[in-house]
Design a protein around this motif. Structure first.
Motif, PDB file in Angstrom:
ATOM      1  N   TYR A 698       0.839  -1.205   0.000  1.00  0.00           N
ATOM      2  CA  TYR A 698       0.000   0.000   0.000  1.00  0.00           C
ATOM      3  C   TYR A 698       0.872   1.252   0.000  1.00  0.00           C
ATOM      4  CZ  TYR A 698      -2.688   3.698   2.423  1.00  0.00           C
ATOM      5  OH  TYR A 698      -3.264   4.883   2.804  1.00  0.00           O
ATOM      6  N   ALA A 699       1.920   1.261   0.832  1.00  0.00           N
ATOM      7  CA  ALA A 699       2.812   2.418   0.900  1.00  0.00           C
ATOM      8  C   ALA A 699       3.506   2.644  -0.438  1.00  0.00           C
ATOM      9  CB  ALA A 699       3.840   2.218   2.011  1.00  0.00           C
ATOM     10  N   ARG A 700       3.966   1.561  -1.086  1.00  0.00           N
ATOM     11  CA  ARG A 700       4.620   1.691  -2.391  1.00  0.00           C
ATOM     12  C   ARG A 700       3.676   2.347  -3.395  1.00  0.00           C
ATOM     13  NH1 ARG A 700       8.820  -1.123  -4.582  1.00  0.00           N
ATOM     14  NH2 ARG A 700       8.700  -2.708  -2.935  1.00  0.00           N
ATOM     15  N   PHE A 701       2.415   1.915  -3.371  1.00  0.00           N
ATOM     16  CA  PHE A 701       1.441   2.495  -4.290  1.00  0.00           C
ATOM     17  C   PHE A 701       1.255   3.999  -4.006  1.00  0.00           C
ATOM     18  CE2 PHE A 701      -2.975   3.796  -5.037  1.00  0.00           C
ATOM     19  CZ  PHE A 701      -3.044   3.605  -6.411  1.00  0.00           C
ATOM     20  N   CYS A 702       1.180   4.366  -2.741  1.00  0.00           N
ATOM     21  CA  CYS A 702       0.985   5.777  -2.372  1.00  0.00           C
ATOM     22  C   CYS A 702       2.192   6.623  -2.756  1.00  0.00           C
ATOM     23  CB  CYS A 702       0.712   5.908  -0.882  1.00  0.00           C
ATOM     24  SG  CYS A 702      -0.877   5.223  -0.361  1.00  0.00           S
ATOM     25  N   THR A 704       4.244   6.034  -5.132  1.00  0.00           N
ATOM     26  CA  THR A 704       4.260   6.128  -6.584  1.00  0.00           C
ATOM     27  C   THR A 704       3.207   7.107  -7.090  1.00  0.00           C
ATOM     28  OG1 THR A 704       5.001   3.824  -6.733  1.00  0.00           O
ATOM     29  CG2 THR A 704       4.070   4.810  -8.723  1.00  0.00           C
ATOM     30  N   SER A 705       2.015   7.054  -6.491  1.00  0.00           N
ATOM     31  CA  SER A 705       0.896   7.855  -6.984  1.00  0.00           C
ATOM     32  C   SER A 705       0.939   9.299  -6.485  1.00  0.00           C
ATOM     33  CB  SER A 705      -0.430   7.218  -6.547  1.00  0.00           C
ATOM     34  OG  SER A 705      -0.526   5.888  -6.998  1.00  0.00           O
ATOM     35  N   LEU A 706       1.433   9.503  -5.283  1.00  0.00           N
ATOM     36  CA  LEU A 706       1.355  10.826  -4.666  1.00  0.00           C
ATOM     37  C   LEU A 706       2.715  11.438  -4.354  1.00  0.00           C
ATOM     38  CD1 LEU A 706      -1.481  10.010  -2.075  1.00  0.00           C
ATOM     39  CD2 LEU A 706      -1.735  11.182  -4.261  1.00  0.00           C
ATOM     40  N   GLY A 707       3.778  10.667  -4.527  1.00  0.00           N
ATOM     41  CA  GLY A 707       5.093  11.110  -4.087  1.00  0.00           C
ATOM     42  C   GLY A 707       5.597  12.376  -4.733  1.00  0.00           C
ATOM     43  N   LYS A 734       7.550  -3.301  12.772  1.00  0.00           N
ATOM     44  CA  LYS A 734       8.230  -3.863  11.602  1.00  0.00           C
ATOM     45  C   LYS A 734       7.654  -3.285  10.309  1.00  0.00           C
ATOM     46  CE  LYS A 734       7.733  -8.238  12.950  1.00  0.00           C
ATOM     47  NZ  LYS A 734       7.880  -9.719  12.953  1.00  0.00           N
ATOM     48  N   ALA A 735       6.337  -3.080  10.275  1.00  0.00           N
ATOM     49  CA  ALA A 735       5.714  -2.500   9.086  1.00  0.00           C
ATOM     50  C   ALA A 735       6.217  -1.078   8.851  1.00  0.00           C
ATOM     51  CB  ALA A 735       4.196  -2.512   9.249  1.00  0.00           C
ATOM     52  N   HIS A 736       6.280  -0.314   9.925  1.00  0.00           N
ATOM     53  CA  HIS A 736       6.801   1.055   9.791  1.00  0.00           C
ATOM     54  C   HIS A 736       8.222   1.042   9.242  1.00  0.00           C
ATOM     55  CE1 HIS A 736       8.689   4.846  10.843  1.00  0.00           C
ATOM     56  NE2 HIS A 736       9.572   4.146  11.542  1.00  0.00           N
ATOM     57  N   ALA A 737       9.068   0.207   9.833  1.00  0.00           N
ATOM     58  CA  ALA A 737      10.474   0.179   9.435  1.00  0.00           C
ATOM     59  C   ALA A 737      10.633  -0.230   7.973  1.00  0.00           C
ATOM     60  CB  ALA A 737      11.251  -0.769  10.342  1.00  0.00           C
ATOM     61  N   LYS A 738       9.871  -1.205   7.530  1.00  0.00           N
ATOM     62  CA  LYS A 738       9.973  -1.661   6.140  1.00  0.00           C
ATOM     63  C   LYS A 738       9.545  -0.560   5.173  1.00  0.00           C
ATOM     64  CE  LYS A 738       9.568  -6.658   6.854  1.00  0.00           C
ATOM     65  NZ  LYS A 738       8.855  -7.899   6.509  1.00  0.00           N
ATOM     66  N   VAL A 739       8.503   0.171   5.560  1.00  0.00           N
ATOM     67  CA  VAL A 739       8.041   1.263   4.695  1.00  0.00           C
ATOM     68  C   VAL A 739       9.073   2.386   4.665  1.00  0.00           C
ATOM     69  CG1 VAL A 739       6.309   3.083   4.496  1.00  0.00           C
ATOM     70  CG2 VAL A 739       5.602   0.722   4.937  1.00  0.00           C
ATOM     71  N   TRP A 740       9.682   2.668   5.808  1.00  0.00           N
ATOM     72  CA  TRP A 740      10.710   3.716   5.844  1.00  0.00           C
ATOM     73  C   TRP A 740      11.870   3.332   4.918  1.00  0.00           C
ATOM     74  CZ3 TRP A 740      15.859   4.347   6.868  1.00  0.00           C
ATOM     75  CH2 TRP A 740      16.301   5.671   7.050  1.00  0.00           C
ATOM     76  N   HIS A 741      12.324   2.100   5.028  1.00  0.00           N
ATOM     77  CA  HIS A 741      13.429   1.656   4.180  1.00  0.00           C
ATOM     78  C   HIS A 741      13.027   1.613   2.708  1.00  0.00           C
ATOM     79  CE1 HIS A 741      16.575   0.717   7.095  1.00  0.00           C
ATOM     80  NE2 HIS A 741      15.611   0.309   7.921  1.00  0.00           N
ATOM     81  N   LEU A 742      11.780   1.269   2.434  1.00  0.00           N
ATOM     82  CA  LEU A 742      11.280   1.306   1.057  1.00  0.00           C
ATOM     83  C   LEU A 742      11.419   2.705   0.482  1.00  0.00           C
ATOM     84  CD1 LEU A 742       9.607   0.162  -1.376  1.00  0.00           C
ATOM     85  CD2 LEU A 742       7.558   0.848  -0.089  1.00  0.00           C
ATOM     86  N   TYR A 743      10.965   3.693   1.235  1.00  0.00           N
ATOM     87  CA  TYR A 743      11.049   5.076   0.753  1.00  0.00           C
ATOM     88  C   TYR A 743      12.508   5.503   0.618  1.00  0.00           C
ATOM     89  CZ  TYR A 743       9.949   9.993   0.133  1.00  0.00           C
ATOM     90  OH  TYR A 743       9.842  11.257  -0.400  1.00  0.00           O
ATOM     91  N   ASP A 744      13.294   5.136   1.626  1.00  0.00           N
ATOM     92  CA  ASP A 744      14.692   5.557   1.637  1.00  0.00           C
ATOM     93  C   ASP A 744      15.461   5.006   0.437  1.00  0.00           C
ATOM     94  OD1 ASP A 744      16.855   6.899   3.157  1.00  0.00           O
ATOM     95  OD2 ASP A 744      17.679   4.863   3.320  1.00  0.00           O
ATOM     96  N   LYS A 745      15.177   3.780   0.056  1.00  0.00           N
ATOM     97  CA  LYS A 745      15.937   3.138  -1.016  1.00  0.00           C
ATOM     98  C   LYS A 745      15.391   3.433  -2.401  1.00  0.00           C
ATOM     99  CE  LYS A 745      17.428  -0.723   1.918  1.00  0.00           C
ATOM    100  NZ  LYS A 745      17.304  -2.184   2.196  1.00  0.00           N
ATOM    101  N   GLU A 746      14.081   3.529  -2.534  1.00  0.00           N
ATOM    102  CA  GLU A 746      13.490   3.592  -3.869  1.00  0.00           C
ATOM    103  C   GLU A 746      12.898   4.950  -4.248  1.00  0.00           C
ATOM    104  OE1 GLU A 746      10.858   0.380  -4.774  1.00  0.00           O
ATOM    105  OE2 GLU A 746      11.974  -1.067  -3.544  1.00  0.00           O
ATOM    106  N   PHE A 747      12.608   5.795  -3.278  1.00  0.00           N
ATOM    107  CA  PHE A 747      11.891   7.028  -3.624  1.00  0.00           C
ATOM    108  C   PHE A 747      12.581   8.306  -3.143  1.00  0.00           C
ATOM    109  CE2 PHE A 747       8.735   3.657  -3.535  1.00  0.00           C
ATOM    110  CZ  PHE A 747       8.014   3.880  -4.709  1.00  0.00           C
ATOM    111  N   ARG A 748      13.417   8.213  -2.123  1.00  0.00           N
ATOM    112  CA  ARG A 748      13.953   9.439  -1.540  1.00  0.00           C
ATOM    113  C   ARG A 748      14.786  10.238  -2.557  1.00  0.00           C
ATOM    114  NH1 ARG A 748      14.576  10.791   3.747  1.00  0.00           N
ATOM    115  NH2 ARG A 748      14.473   8.624   4.473  1.00  0.00           N
TER     116      ARG A 748
END
Length: 1046
Positions: A698-702, A704-707, A734-748
Motif C-alpha cells: 500500500y505504501a509503495r502504491f501511495c 508512486t501515486s502521490l510522491g 516492523k511494518a513502519h520500518a519496512k516502509v521507511w526503508h522502502l522510501y529511503d531506497k526507492e523514492f527518496r
C-alpha cells in the motif's frame, strides 16, 4: 523575560445567575502577560469562579440583612492591587491559577481535636466522655460506620507524646496550633473539682508552644461532653448545661488564659445538636427528632453567649484575647437556575450555617426561613436573649471540608439542591451575609483512604484547591481572611468514619506501640507553601518573548479531509436545450453528445473550499491522513479506487499551488476496523504478519501515486498503545520500518521527501513531586505509553528495559501472563534509526501516584493511581489544560533520543456548545505555543514545527478552528489568534528586530525537469539568443546591401 534565539544554521448573567451557579470558564485575553497570573504551575498549582452577592432589602426581621442572589463581575488587577473596585476586563482570568502571596502576617496553622488524637482515655484521672461511651457500645446506630476496634481509646496517643506533636508543628513552620481541651480530662465529672493531672498536661503543652513561638488556638468543647453530664442532666437537651459550660470555661480562662489569644467556645454545634440529639448518628446518640435537635442547639447558643460575656466582662482586659465559635458549613448550588431553586439554596445555608451564625453575627435570632418553616419546632429567644447573643463573636471562625460536606449534612437540609465544595463562594457569601467579618479558617482539608501511607496526592490537591480559593477570595473579592488551619496535624480517629480515612499531615501507624509520626508528602507541600506565604510567581511560570526560526512549520490537522468526488457539471457531455416557452427548464437532447474533456482538479468544488479556508488561516503545512480502507478496499492492488487517488492528487497539488506543504499519513487508526481494509481487519489486523506486507505494498502504491506532490510522510499516525496488544505493536513497528526503508531506497532520491512515524505523547507527571515512588511510576508510564514504540525506532532498536523488567516481575508472581516479543538482530537493525524526525501528538498531562486511593482510577496491571489536580483548568470533556507539560515532554524526548528534529504534529482542546468567545482555545493556543517556544529557546530543543488540532468542527466536532453550522464554515476567535502568532512567527517583543525570512516557493511537478537541468537550460538559452542576434544582423545587413544596389 525577553529572549530571541538565533535560528539554527541547519534550519533556514443574567442577574439571577448569582453565587450558587457554576459559571462558564473565564480566561485571559490573548497576550495578557500580567505576572501574577499564568498557566497552572507544576503539579502543585486555578479553579472555581467567584461569584458575588449584591445587597438586597431587609426581609422584615429587625436589623437583619438578606443578600439577594445576583452575579457580580469578578477578577481584580494583579498582585499589588489588594483592594478596590473590580475590573470587568479582568474577569476573564478568574478561573486561572493565581500566582500571588497572602497578606503579611497571615496565620498558617494545623489543628487537632482531643478525642481524635489524645487517647489515654483512662489515664491521669480522665473521666468518660459521651464519645468514650458511644465507641464502646456493642452496636453502632443505623447509618453510621463502626468507629474501629478501640474508638479513640488510644488513637494517636498524643496524651503520651506531647513533644512529638509539637515537633511536628516545628517542622511544618506553622504560626499557630489549634487544639481542643478535653472537658472530661479537666473536670472528670463535668463540674468541680478540677483534675490536677489534666491541668498539668495542657499547661505543659502551652508552655512548649510558647517556647517555640507558636500561637495556641484553643477550643473549649469539641464534641466530647463528659458522660456524667449526659447521665445527670440529659446533656445539651437540658437548660442547665449553659451554666455548667460557663463554669468550665471560667476554669480554663483562669488557668490558661494568660497564654491564649484565640479561644473557640465550641466546634460545629450543628453536628452536636442535629446528630447528637436529633438523628442519634453521633454521641450521645439520642434520637429525639427535630424538636430535641433544635432545643439542643438553642442551649448551645446560650452556652456560647455566656462564655463570651464571661471573657468579655472578666478576662479580656487582662488577657487581651478574642473569643468566637467554630461554625461549619457546606456550599450548595441550584439544580436549575430558577428563582425557586435559588431560594432553596439560600434556605439550605440558613438551616445549617445561618442557624447559628445569624443569631451571633446579625440580630440574635434565627433566620426567617427557619422561623417561617419550622413554626412550633423552633424555640424562641426573648428580646433580652437576642440582645445577649447578638455580637458574641470577635471574628468568624469557619470550619469547611470533609467533616460536614457530603458526610454529616442531613439530606433534608439540601432542599433537593446540589452540594458543592466551593470554599471561595462560601467565603464571599459569609462576607456579604454577615457584615464583612474577619474570617479565621479554623478547619479545612479533605481526606484520603485509610490505607494511604506516605504519598497522599489526593489530599494535597484538595488542600491546594482550598488554599487557592482562599487566596482568590482575599485578592479578588476583598474578603478579610486572616488565618488558615489545615486539618489535621496527624492522623487520628475520624468520628463516624473511624479509621477508614485519614486526614493528617503526618502518618500514624495505629497498630504500632510508639505511634511515631511519619511525614507525608503533604507535609512538604504545606511546609513550602508556608515558607513562600502562598504561590508567588516563578520565572519558569511566566510567558517569554521570542520567535521561532525561519522555515518553522506552522500547520493545522484534519484527520481525514472531506472527500467529495461528485463531478462538476462541466464534465457532463450531454447536450441540453432551454424550453423558454413552456417548462422554462433544460431538456436533455437524446442521442446528442458533446466531446468529452479530461478531468481537472478544479472540477472538485470541495477542494477549492478547503483550500480557501486554509489560505485564510495562513498555515504553511496541512496534515491529514489517507484512508487505506477506501484506496485499496480489498487490501491489495487488485482493486484500486482511482477516483479517490485522483482526488488526493488534486488536493495535494492544490495545496502546493498556494504554497502549503501537505503532510500525509498513510494510516491512522479509527474505531471502525482500525481504518484497515475489511479483509485485513477480519483476519487479525496487526496481529497478522500478512498485514505488514500489505502495508508495504500500500505504501509503495501511495509513494508512486502521490510522491511527486508529497514530501512529508507519516507512516502511522497516533497508533493507540491503549488498544494495542504486544504482538500487534511488534508487527506495527516492523511494518513502519519496512516502509521507511522502502522510501529511503526507492523514492527518496527522486522525490526528496522525508518520512517518520507520529506517536501520541501526553506528558505524565508524578502526583507527589517529592515522592521517589511516584517518580518511578511516572517514568514507568512514559516508557509504556511512549517508549514502547519510540525506543526501538529512536533508541537502541529494542523495547525499553523498564517494560521488560516490569512484565517479568508481574508475570513471575502469576498475576498476569503478558509476553513481550523479541526482535531478531536483523529486525533490530531494520527498525533502529528508521526515522527522519520525531513527530508527536500532545494534548494534555496526567498525574500518577503509587498509593492506591480510588479503585476506579487504579491500574492494577501497571500499579498506578490516576490523580486529578482540581486546580487545573479543564475542558468540557475534562481534559486538563497544562501548558508546561508540553515543554517537559519535549525536554524528555531530547534527553532520551538526542538532538532529533521534533514536530508537534497535533495539539488541541475541545470546547463547549456555548463557548461563544472561544476563550479556552485562545488560552490553550497562546500558552502551549509559548511553552514550545521555551523548549526551543531555553532548552535548546530541535523543534521544527507545530500543528494545531483541528481544522474544523465538521471532521472533529468541538475541536476545530472553524465551526460548522448549517453547512457553513465560520472562523472562531481562536483562528484569528493562531493566525496572528503565525504571522509573528512566535511572540516577538515590542523592540525585537524584524526577522526577514526568505519566502518559500511551492513545489510543482512540472517545474522539476527544469530545476534539475539548469546548465542545459543556460546553454540552450545562450544558443537561442545567439541565433536571434545572428538572424537580426543578417537581416539588417541584407537590407543595407539591397538599398545600396538600388
Amino acid at each position: 523575560m525577553c529572549l530571541a534565539k538565533v535560528p539554527r544554521q541547519k534550519h533556514c448573567v443574567k442577574a439571577k445567575e448569582f453565587l450558587f451557579s457554576c459559571l462558564s470558564p473565564r480566561l485571559p485575553q490573548p497576550r495578557d502577560r500580567s505576572p501574577p497570573l499564568g498557566p497552572a504551575q507544576g503539579p502543585m498549582s486555578q479553579d472555581s469562579p467567584t461569584t458575588a452577592l449584591q445587597r438586597g432589602t431587609a426581609r422584615g426581621y429587625g436589623s437583619a440583612r438578606r443578600v439577594s442572589l445576583r452575579a457580580l463581575p469578578m477578577g481584580r488587577k494583579a498582585a499589588g492591587h489588594r483592594r478596590g473596585s473590580r475590573s470587568r476586563g479582568d474577569t476573564v482570568r478568574d478561573q486561572l491559577f493565581l500566582h500571588d502571596t497572602f497578606p503579611d502576617g497571615f496565620l498558617w496553622g494545623a489543628g487537632s481535636a482531643a478525642y481524635q488524637t489524645e487517647g489515654g482515655w483512662r489515664q491521669g484521672g480522665k473521666g468518660a466522655s459521651v464519645w468514650d461511651t458511644f465507641a464502646h457500645r456493642p452496636a453502632t446506630p443505623p447509618g453510621s460506620a463502626p468507629p474501629g476496634p478501640l474508638g479513640g481509646d488510644v488513637a494517636s496517643d498524643s496524651y503520651n507524646n506531647l513533644f512529638r506533636d509539637v515537633e511536628g508543628l516545628r517542622r511544618l513552620g506553622v504560626s499557630h496550633y489549634r487544639f481542643s481541651l478535653s472537658w472530661a480530662r479537666l473536670l472528670p465529672n463535668g463540674t468541680a473539682p478540677a483534675n490536677p493531672a489534666g491541668l498539668a498536661h495542657y499547661g505543659r503543652l502551652l508552655a512548649r508552644l510558647r517556647e517555640l513561638g507558636l500561637e495556641p488556638v484553643v477550643t473549649l468543647y469539641h464534641w466530647d461532653l463528659p458522660q456524667a453530664l449526659q447521665d445527670a442532666f440529659g446533656g445539651w437537651a437540658s437548660p442547665v448545661l449553659p451554666r455548667l459550660f460557663r463554669d468550665y470555661a471560667e476554669l480554663c480562662f483562669r488557668h490558661f488564659g494568660g497564654q491564649v489569644r484565640y479561644w473557640l467556645t465550641m466546634d460545629n454545634p450543628y453536628v452536636v445538636a442535629w446528630h447528637g440529639y436529633g438523628t442519634g448518628r453521633l454521641p450521645p446518640g439520642v434520637r429525639g427528632g427535630p424538636r430535641l435537635g433544635y432545643l439542643a442547639a438553642h442551649h448551645l447558643l446560650q452556652a456560647h453567649a455566656k462564655v463570651w460575656h464571661l471573657y468579655n466582662d472578666h478576662f479580656r482586659e487582662a488577657q487581651r484575647g478574642q473569643v468566637s465559635i467554630a461554625l461549619s458549613s457546606h456550599w450548595i448550588k441550584p439544580q436549575h437556575m430558577t428563582e425557586k431553586n435559588i431560594k432553596e439554596c439560600q434556605k439550605s445555608l440558613d438551616f445549617v450555617l445561618g442557624w447559628f451564625a445569624k443569631p451571633i453575627f446579625i440580630d440574635g435570632d434565627y433566620p426567617e426561613s427557619m422561623r417561617s418553616n419550622l413554626s412550633s419546632l423552633l424555640p424562641e429567644f426573648s428580646e433580652a436573649e437576642k440582645k445577649y447573643i447578638k455580637g458574641t463573636a470577635d471574628f468568624f471562625a469557619l470550619s469547611f471540608g470533609a467533616t460536614l460536606s457530603f458526610q454529616l449534612l442531613d439530606s433534608h437540609m439540601k432542599f433537593q439542591q446540589l452540594e458543592s465544595i466551593s470554599l471561595r463562594q462560601l467565603l464571599y457569601w459569609i462576607n456579604n451575609e454577615y457584615n464583612k467579618p474577619q474570617i479565621f479558617i479554623v478547619e479545612n482539608s479533605w481526606f484520603v483512604s485509610g490505607t494511604t501511607k506516605k504519598d497522599d496526592a489526593k489530599y494535597i490537591y484538595y488542600l491546594k484547591k482550598f488554599i487557592m480559593e482562599t487566596l482568590k477570595a482575599i485578592r479578588y473579592d476583598g474578603v478579610n481572611v486572616f488565618g488558615y488551619t489545615v486539618w489535621s496535624l496527624l492522623d487520628g480517629f475520624e468520628w463516624h468514619r473511624g479509621y477508614s480515612i485519614r486526614r493528617g499531615l503526618f502518618y500514624v501507624d495505629f497498630q504500632s506501640h510508639d505511634k511515631k509520626l511519619m511525614p507525608k508528602s503533604s507535609v512538604l507541600f504545606y511546609q513550602k507553601l508556608i515558607e513562600k506565604n502562598g504561590f508567588p510567581p516563578l520565572p519558569e511560570n511566566q510567558p517569554i518573548e521570542g520567535i521561532f526560526p525561519c522555515g518553522f512549520a506552522w500547520g493545522v490537522v484534519d484527520n481525514y479531509i472531506q472527500v467529495d468526488t461528485t463531478p462538476a457539471q462541466f464534465l457532463d457531455s450531454s447536450v441540453y436545450v432551454w424550453d423558454v416557452h413552456q417548462t422554462k427548464k433544460l431538456i436533455k437532447v437524446d442521442g446528442v453528445y458533446a466531446s468529452k474533456r479530461k478531468r481537472h482538479c478544479v472540477d472538485f468544488a470541495a477542494i477549492r473550499l478547503q483550500i480557501s479556508l486554509l489560505q485564510e488561516l495562513r498555515v504553511t503545512h496541512f496534515h491529514f491522513s489517507l484512508k487505506w480502507s477506501l484506496i485499496l478496499p480489498l487490501g491489495n492492488l487488485s482493486l484500486i479506487n482511482h477516483t479517490l487517488v485522483h482526488y488526493y492528487q488534486c488536493f495535494a497539488s492544490e495545496l502546493l499551488r498556494v504554497n502549503i506543504t501537505p503532510v500525509v499519513a498513510l494510516w491512522q487508526p479509527m474505531i471502525e476496523n482500525q481504518e484497515l481494509p475489511v479483509s485485513l481487519a477480519k483476519y487479525g489486523a496487526w496481529e497478522n504478519t500478512e498485514t505488514v506486507q500489505a502495508f508495504v505494498e500500500y505504501a509503495r502504491f501511495c509513494f508512486t501515486s502521490l510522491g511527486d506532490h508529497v514530501k512529508f510522510w507519516i507512516t502511522m499516525n497516533e497508533p493507540s498503545v491503549k488498544n494495542l496488544t504486544y504482538t500487534a505493536g511488534h508487527n506495527l513497528l516492523k511494518a513502519h520500518a519496512k516502509v521507511w526503508h522502502l522510501y529511503d531506497k526507492e523514492f527518496r532520491t527522486s522525490q526528496k521527501g522525508k518520512i517518520s512515524i507520529a506517536l501520541q505523547a501526553d506528558w505524565v507527571e508524578p502526583a507527589c513531586p517529592f515522592s521517589r515512588n511516584d517518580q518511578e511510576v511516572a517514568d514507568r508510564i512514559l516508557e509504556f505509553d511512549i517508549g514502547w514504540l519510540a525506543e526501538p525506532i529512536f533508541g537502541n532498536g529494542d523495547y525499553p528495559e523498564v517494560m521488560r523488567a516490569w512484565l517479568h516481575r508481574i508475570n513471575s508472581v502469576d498475576l498476569y501472563n503478558f509476553h513481550l516479543p523479541y526482535f531478531s538482530e536483523d529486525e533490530k537493525k531494520l527498525i533502529q534509526g528508521s526515522f527522519d524526525f520525531f513527530a508527536l501528538s500532545h494534548y494534555t498531562t496526567t498525574l500518577v501516584g503509587s498509593e492506591k486511593e480510588d479503585a476506579v482510577k487504579y491500574d492494577h496491571y501497571l500499579e498506578v493511581q490516576m490523580i486529578n489536580d482540581i486546580t487545573w483548568l479543564h475542558s468540557p470533556s475534562r481534559a486538563a489544560v497544562v501548558p508546561w507539560g508540553l515543554r517537559k515532554l519535549l525536554k524528555w524526548v531530547k534527553s532520551k533520543y538526542g538532538d532529533v528534529p521534533i514536530y508537534v504534529m497535533a495539539n488541541g482542546i475541545d470546547d463547549g456548545q456555548n463557548m461563544v468567545h472561544d476563550k479556552l482555545r485562545v488560552y490553550y493556543i497562546e500558552n502551549y505555543i509559548n511553552e514550545a517556544l521555551k523548549a526551543y529557546t531555553l532548552d535548546d530543543v530541535n523543534l521544527q514545527g507545530y500543528f494545531f488540532y483541528s481544522f474544523n468542527d465538521k471532521t472533529a466536532p468541538k475541536y476545530g478552528l472553524y465551526s460548522y453550522v448549517a453547512n457553513q464554515y465560520e472562523p472562531k476567535p481562536s483562528l484569528k489568534h493562531y493566525r496572528e502568532i503565525i504571522g509573528n512567527n512566535g511572540f516577538p517583543g515590542p523592540d525585537a528586530p524584524e526577522l526577514l525570512c526568505p519566502e518559500e516557493v511551492a513545489s510543482c511537478r512540472e517545474c522539476h525537469f527544469f530545476r534539475t537541468r539548469k546548465s542545459l537550460l543556460a546553454f540552450v538559452s545562450f544558443i537561442f539568443v545567439a541565433f536571434i542576434v545572428t538572424i537580426f544582423f543578417i537581416t539588417y545587413y541584407s537590407k543595407r546591401v539591397e538599398r545600396r544596389y538600388k
